[in-house]
Design a protein around this motif. Structure first.
Motif, mmCIF file in Angstrom:
data_model
loop_
_atom_site.group_PDB
_atom_site.id
_atom_site.type_symbol
_atom_site.label_atom_id
_atom_site.label_comp_id
_atom_site.label_asym_id
_atom_site.label_seq_id
_atom_site.Cartn_x
_atom_site.Cartn_y
_atom_site.Cartn_z
ATOM 1 N N ASN A 18 0.811 -1.216 0.000
ATOM 2 C CA ASN A 18 0.000 0.000 0.000
ATOM 3 C C ASN A 18 0.846 1.269 0.000
ATOM 4 O O ASN A 18 0.366 2.334 -0.397
ATOM 5 N N ILE A 19 2.092 1.151 0.444
ATOM 6 C CA ILE A 19 2.940 2.347 0.536
ATOM 7 C C ILE A 19 4.113 2.322 -0.443
ATOM 8 O O ILE A 19 4.748 3.352 -0.664
ATOM 9 N N ASP A 20 4.403 1.162 -1.041
ATOM 10 C CA ASP A 20 5.544 1.045 -1.956
ATOM 11 C C ASP A 20 5.236 -0.020 -2.997
ATOM 12 O O ASP A 20 5.398 -1.211 -2.729
ATOM 13 N N ASP A 21 4.817 0.407 -4.188
ATOM 14 C CA ASP A 21 4.428 -0.594 -5.188
ATOM 15 C C ASP A 21 5.626 -1.257 -5.865
ATOM 16 O O ASP A 21 5.458 -2.196 -6.650
ATOM 17 N N THR A 22 6.859 -0.814 -5.561
ATOM 18 C CA THR A 22 8.027 -1.515 -6.094
ATOM 19 C C THR A 22 8.250 -2.848 -5.386
ATOM 20 O O THR A 22 8.985 -3.698 -5.897
ATOM 21 N N VAL A 23 7.636 -3.034 -4.232
ATOM 22 C CA VAL A 23 7.834 -4.274 -3.478
ATOM 23 C C VAL A 23 7.320 -5.478 -4.249
ATOM 24 O O VAL A 23 7.802 -6.606 -4.068
ATOM 25 N N TYR A 24 6.352 -5.258 -5.165
ATOM 26 C CA TYR A 24 5.798 -6.373 -5.944
ATOM 27 C C TYR A 24 6.831 -6.980 -6.895
ATOM 28 O O TYR A 24 6.645 -8.091 -7.391
ATOM 29 N N GLU A 25 7.925 -6.254 -7.158
ATOM 30 C CA GLU A 25 8.991 -6.788 -8.006
ATOM 31 C C GLU A 25 9.882 -7.759 -7.238
ATOM 32 O O GLU A 25 10.628 -8.540 -7.842
ATOM 33 N N ASP A 100 6.311 -6.363 -12.903
ATOM 34 C CA ASP A 100 7.012 -5.154 -13.294
ATOM 35 C C ASP A 100 6.167 -3.952 -12.891
ATOM 36 O O ASP A 100 5.016 -3.828 -13.304
ATOM 37 N N ARG A 101 6.751 -3.074 -12.102
ATOM 38 C CA ARG A 101 5.981 -1.966 -11.534
ATOM 39 C C ARG A 101 5.317 -1.120 -12.612
ATOM 40 O O ARG A 101 4.135 -0.794 -12.528
ATOM 41 N N ASP A 102 6.097 -0.772 -13.646
ATOM 42 C CA ASP A 102 5.554 0.104 -14.685
ATOM 43 C C ASP A 102 4.439 -0.586 -15.459
ATOM 44 O O ASP A 102 3.445 0.058 -15.839
ATOM 45 N N ASP A 103 4.588 -1.893 -15.685
ATOM 46 C CA ASP A 103 3.538 -2.629 -16.390
ATOM 47 C C ASP A 103 2.261 -2.672 -15.560
ATOM 48 O O ASP A 103 1.155 -2.481 -16.088
ATOM 49 N N VAL A 104 2.390 -2.906 -14.263
ATOM 50 C CA VAL A 104 1.215 -2.939 -13.392
ATOM 51 C C VAL A 104 0.558 -1.567 -13.346
ATOM 52 O O VAL A 104 -0.681 -1.453 -13.384
ATOM 53 N N ARG A 105 1.349 -0.506 -13.276
ATOM 54 C CA ARG A 105 0.779 0.838 -13.278
ATOM 55 C C ARG A 105 -0.006 1.099 -14.567
ATOM 56 O O ARG A 105 -1.081 1.699 -14.552
ATOM 57 N N ARG A 106 0.555 0.645 -15.714
ATOM 58 C CA ARG A 106 -0.160 0.811 -16.982
ATOM 59 C C ARG A 106 -1.473 0.039 -16.962
ATOM 60 O O ARG A 106 -2.518 0.553 -17.382
ATOM 61 N N GLN A 107 -1.416 -1.201 -16.467
ATOM 62 C CA GLN A 107 -2.626 -2.020 -16.460
ATOM 63 C C GLN A 107 -3.679 -1.465 -15.503
ATOM 64 O O GLN A 107 -4.879 -1.552 -15.780
ATOM 65 N N LYS A 108 -3.246 -0.904 -14.384
ATOM 66 C CA LYS A 108 -4.203 -0.282 -13.466
ATOM 67 C C LYS A 108 -4.872 0.924 -14.125
ATOM 68 O O LYS A 108 -6.070 1.164 -13.927
ATOM 69 N N ALA A 109 -4.100 1.681 -14.892
ATOM 70 C CA ALA A 109 -4.690 2.807 -15.616
ATOM 71 C C ALA A 109 -5.686 2.311 -16.656
ATOM 72 O O ALA A 109 -6.770 2.890 -16.833
ATOM 73 N N TYR A 110 -5.342 1.217 -17.353
ATOM 74 C CA TYR A 110 -6.270 0.622 -18.311
ATOM 75 C C TYR A 110 -7.532 0.155 -17.600
ATOM 76 O O TYR A 110 -8.650 0.328 -18.102
ATOM 77 N N ARG A 111 -7.353 -0.446 -16.419
ATOM 78 C CA ARG A 111 -8.509 -0.942 -15.660
ATOM 79 C C ARG A 111 -9.423 0.209 -15.257
ATOM 80 O O ARG A 111 -10.654 0.075 -15.313
ATOM 81 N N ASP A 112 -8.831 1.321 -14.852
ATOM 82 C CA ASP A 112 -9.645 2.475 -14.473
ATOM 83 C C ASP A 112 -10.496 2.954 -15.647
ATOM 84 O O ASP A 112 -11.635 3.391 -15.466
ATOM 85 N N ALA A 113 -9.922 2.893 -16.862
ATOM 86 C CA ALA A 113 -10.652 3.341 -18.044
ATOM 87 C C ALA A 113 -11.648 2.288 -18.529
ATOM 88 O O ALA A 113 -12.752 2.619 -18.973
ATOM 89 N N TYR A 114 -11.274 1.025 -18.433
ATOM 90 C CA TYR A 114 -12.077 -0.072 -18.975
ATOM 91 C C TYR A 114 -13.203 -0.481 -18.033
ATOM 92 O O TYR A 114 -14.296 -0.852 -18.447
ATOM 93 N N GLY A 115 -12.914 -0.420 -16.723
ATOM 94 C CA GLY A 115 -13.873 -0.848 -15.694
ATOM 95 C C GLY A 115 -13.272 -1.933 -14.823
ATOM 96 O O GLY A 115 -12.690 -2.894 -15.329
ATOM 97 N N HIS A 116 -13.399 -1.780 -13.509
ATOM 98 C CA HIS A 116 -12.785 -2.717 -12.569
ATOM 99 C C HIS A 116 -13.441 -4.096 -12.600
ATOM 100 O O HIS A 116 -12.813 -5.081 -12.218
ATOM 101 N N PHE A 117 -14.682 -4.186 -13.025
ATOM 102 C CA PHE A 117 -15.361 -5.473 -13.027
ATOM 103 C C PHE A 117 -14.908 -6.333 -14.203
ATOM 104 O O PHE A 117 -14.650 -7.528 -14.041
ATOM 105 N N PHE A 118 -14.783 -5.745 -15.379
ATOM 106 C CA PHE A 118 -14.531 -6.537 -16.578
ATOM 107 C C PHE A 118 -13.063 -6.603 -16.986
ATOM 108 O O PHE A 118 -12.669 -7.534 -17.689
ATOM 109 N N TYR A 119 -12.241 -5.646 -16.582
ATOM 110 C CA TYR A 119 -10.844 -5.645 -17.017
ATOM 111 C C TYR A 119 -10.094 -6.821 -16.396
ATOM 112 O O TYR A 119 -10.148 -7.049 -15.186
ATOM 113 N N ARG A 120 -9.375 -7.561 -17.240
ATOM 114 C CA ARG A 120 -8.594 -8.710 -16.767
ATOM 115 C C ARG A 120 -7.107 -8.377 -16.843
ATOM 116 O O ARG A 120 -6.595 -8.015 -17.905
ATOM 117 N N PHE A 121 -6.411 -8.516 -15.714
ATOM 118 C CA PHE A 121 -4.962 -8.358 -15.730
ATOM 119 C C PHE A 121 -4.350 -9.451 -16.612
ATOM 120 O O PHE A 121 -4.822 -10.595 -16.632
#
Length: 219
Positions: A18-25, A100-121
């Motif tokens: 929640n405080i550092d999204d680089t930890v997912y790497e 990859d942090r940048d890839d996840v950030r891009r996909q989260k932005a796509y999800r925000d535009a596409y919709g949280h219910f239907f967007y698939r990571f």
């Protein structure tokens, strides 16, 4: 059927992710721990839960993630009154493995535009997938109510999106309504309360970040 008087949903305390999204790497999502702030949040929530449940028995279900287990332990509930089970169907939405942090950030932005219910990571789940497994859990939960000795309280330690989808499934909210809801804060709870009419109601609504979109009649 011994339906519980209340079903309490609580989100885990603040985690490292929640405080550092680089930890997912470096660390798997399921292995992330609470931060010191998250531990304190869970302890404060525990005081509320102990006052709420009093001397009553509790049936608890915990997501298999480390941060949800740590949240449950920090609540400090009396183990003699709590029946606890790990429940994988209550886990966080799957995003993939080491990410990859940048890839996840891009996909989260796509999800925000596409919709949280239907967007698939790309390597994970959509919100609809989480909805389906939450629905499967609810079927199991309802069967547990057939036990006449079922505790009067249910406690579910899970994740923000899963909480919203649990309520969406339970109350038959629309996808548009789900999309308009904000996640609860860390260690924040919602209660489903059994009324005299045999129906459950939410103790307070989720916050909305937008007005639900209406699609009109469907056929």
């Amino acid at each position: 059927m011994a339906r519980p008087r209340r079903i309490v949903l609580i989100r885990h305390g603040e985690s490292e992710g929640n405080i550092d999204d680089t930890v997912y790497e470096r660390e798997p999502d399921h292995a992330l721990s609470l931060t010191p702030t998250g531990l304190l949040q869970a302890e404060v929530a525990g005081a509320r839960m102990r006052a709420l449940f009093g001397d009553e028995r509790v049936s608890a279900y915990v997501s298999p993630y480390r941060r949800t287990h740590q949240t449950f332990q920090a609540l400090g509930l009396d183990p003699s009154r709590v029946r606890v089970r790990e429940e994988p169907r209550l886990r966080e939405q799957d995003w993939g493995n080491w990410q990859d942090r940048d890839d996840v950030r891009r996909q989260k932005a796509y999800r925000d535009a596409y919709g949280h219910f239907f967007y698939r990571f790309a390597q994970g789940e959509s919100g609809a997938d989480v909805y389906d497994r939450v629905g499967s859990f609810l079927e199991s939960l309802w069967r547990s109510f057939e036990d006449p000795g079922h505790p009067p309280n249910v406690l579910i330690i899970t994740h923000g999106l899963t909480m919203r989808l649990f309520c969406t499934r339970w109350f038959h909210w629309t996808v548009a309504e789900f999309e308009s809801l904000s996640n609860p804060g860390n260690a924040v709870s919602r209660e489903l309360l059994l009324g005299a009419d045999g129906r459950y109601s939410l103790d307070r609504p989720f916050e909305h970040w937008c007005t639900p979109e209406s699609y009109g009649a469907t056929g």
